[in-house]
Design an enzyme around this catalytic site. Structure first.
Site: not given
Ligand code: FAD
Length: 482
Positions: A280, A283, A311, A346, A364, A387
């Site tokens: 993650e 990502w 759309w 997430n 989106w 998105w």
């Molecule tokens: P954890 O699961 O603990 O992951 C650790 C860190 O990894 C996160 O804090 C984040 O920095 C990074 N990470 C995790 N998943 C992703 C991912 N899919 N893409 C990129 N980085 C990731 N994340 C944001 O930080 N800001 C946003 O604006 C954002 N918008 C999103 C919009 C959509 C439609 C979707 C599907 C996902 C989005 N995410 C976004 C990614 C993800 O949902 C969040 O980073 C995550 O839910 C944050 O929770 P956490 O810190 O507990 O994540």
């Protein structure tokens, strides 16, 4: 000895530990820390309301932390280059340092600052740290940017040689006279409405809280992350996203904490580097990398054929989605969690995003805008990737024809209904069997659960089967180029 003065330009690196720019300044002599509020700067996307709230708190924490080291944070507002130039001349600085950001607009600022101040200031330096890998250094075998995650991340991990995080300085030398500073409150970052109360009750911004959160997560939860990360009813993820976005903690610090934990637990490097949590973080790197190489993607699809998707922009549908009133419980739970706390799990982000673009066929970009305004972790790179991934129009995206079924998603990932019951309390007394599909419940069960559909809780805004077919038809139309 000659006393140097170095301005440290804080950006999304609101911390004192593992701060390469600050450490370089401390070695030189006097340090003038500054944060510049420039929401109207050309090319910048101005932070949304929830982010502004976080920024206010985080800057205040940073100012206090600097105070404990005998320093302070100078607050200035205005366009970056002239504002920095003025400050440097006021304090007679011969040094200027900052951390690099990778959006094209940020790179433009870096270049402009160097061009304008490079001749007058003898020590001008920027440092990596926001991402673990510099996006410009990595291309695939054809010399193009990666668009698929696994080979990208494999290359990153192979080449990753992270330094030990830098310690927090013990004290900072300050100029004899501090330059003028705005007050944080005059920037009006806190919304004048009580909306942020739920956010304030949920979060503690700032470096100290981020470090505590990180070490608790690594010690207590990282081993369960792989099995719990998809469960919105459990606290299974790190919740570090706002801290990472604002740089209250660096990815390098998290990497180092994982490495030390693994060593203590005798977990071999290839094992922990393969953990889902580490992926993650990957990502996040990928998102920053893609935004750097494809700067148009916050508003335009990476796959241009999606410009032709038919759309539907029914305003009432968008509003029902935003307010958590779609009649699909897991979608409504997510949207209400977002509104109340500024954050959403997430798995639920994927479900609500899929529902908006596929069931409601709303562009989106509308969803991304709403997230931008309401998420405390709103991040241009991650939000764009999320998105575009869900829509199917981005890099390594979920195929368009894979349409999340909100009922089965709810049943699978919130199996006991704890998440839906918490955020949609009007359905709390429905049995699990009907919790994600209340319209299927017999009248007697609805009465027992005190639910009057259409009164206490909305009927579905669209029929799942019909909406699914419309989305697929739209996709076929787009592919046929009609
Ligand atoms: P954890 O699961 O603990 O992951 C650790 C860190 O990894 C996160 O804090 C984040 O920095 C990074 N990470 C995790 N998943 C992703 C991912 N899919 N893409 C990129 N980085 C990731 N994340 C944001 O930080 N800001 C946003 O604006 C954002 N918008 C999103 C919009 C959509 C439609 C979707 C599907 C996902 C989005 N995410 C976004 C990614 C993800 O949902 C969040 O980073 C995550 O839910 C944050 O929770 P956490 O810190 O507990 O994540």
């Amino acid at each position: 000895m000659e006393q140097h003065t170095t301005v440290v330009w804080f950006r999304r690196d609101l911390r004192l530990h593992d701060h390469a720019a600050l450490a370089a300044a401390v070695k030189r002599g006097n340090v003038v820390p500054v944060y510049i509020w420039s929401p109207d700067e050309e090319g910048e996307v101005s932070p949304g309301a929830a982010s502004r709230w976080w920024l206010h708190q985080s800057l205040s924490q940073l100012d206090q932390a600097l105070g404990r080291l005998g320093s302070r944070l100078i607050f200035r507002s205005g366009p970056i280059v002239p504002t920095l130039e003025k400050l440097c001349s006021e304090v007679n600085a011969d040094g200027l340092v900052w951390h690099r950001m990778y959006e094209v607009s940020a790179i433009r600022h870096d270049e402009a600052v160097r061009a304008r101040l490079g001749k007058r200031i003898s020590y001008i330096e920027s440092f990596p740290g926001y991402l673990m890998v510099e996006p410009s250094t990595l291309l695939n075998q054809s010399g193009r940017p990666y668009q698929v995650f696994p080979p990208f991340w494999k290359r990153c991990v192979q080449g990753l040689a992270l330094k030990q995080p830098i310690s927090c300085p013990r004290a900072l030398d300050s100029p004899k006279v501090w330059p003028k500073s705005d007050t944080l409150s005059e920037w009006g970052l806190q919304p004048p409405i009580p909306w942020t109360q739920g956010i304030a009750a949920r979060w503690t911004p700032g470096e100290k809280a981020a470090r505590i959160l990180m070490s608790r997560f690594v010690k207590k939860r990282v081993l369960q992350y792989g099995t719990q990360r998809n469960r919105p009813d459990c606290d299974g993820t790190s919740e570090l996203s706002p801290s990472l976005h604002f740089g209250e903690i660096s990815p390098g610090q998290i990497w180092d904490a994982l490495r030390r934990f693994a060593e203590r637990e005798s977990i071999a490097a290839p094992v922990w580097k393969g953990w889902q949590f580490v992926a993650e973080l990957g990502w996040r790197e990928f998102a920053g990398y893609l935004l750097h190489h494809f700067p148009h993607t916050p508003t335009e699809p990476l796959r241009p054929e999606f410009e032709r998707y038919p759309w539907d922009s029914t305003k009432e549908h968008l509003s029902a989605w935003q307010r958590g009133q779609t009649g699909y419980p897991i979608v409504d739970a997510g949207m209400r969690q977002l509104w109340t706390t500024g954050w959403m799990h997430n798995r639920v982000r994927m479900i609500v995003a899929s529902f908006l673009v596929k069931h409601l066929r709303i562009p989106w970009q509308e969803g991304a805008d709403w997230f931008w305004d309401t998420l405390v972790d709103a991040d241009l790179a991650n939000n764009t990737l999320g998105w575009q991934w869900t829509t199917g129009c981005g890099a390594d995206a979920s195929p368009y024809f894979r349409i999340f079924n909100p009922m089965t998603q709810g049943e699978k990932f919130d199996p006991h209904g704890g998440y839906v019951r918490r955020w949609v309390p009007e359905l709390a007394h429905l049995p699990d069997k009907y919790l994600n599909r209340p319209w299927e419940a017999p009248p007697k069960i609805l009465t027992q659960a005190k639910v009057r559909l259409g009164v206490d809780y909305p009927n579905p805004v669209v029929d799942h089967g019909v909406a699914r077919q419309c989305a697929l038809d739209g996709y076929a139309e787009m592919r046929a180029g009609r």
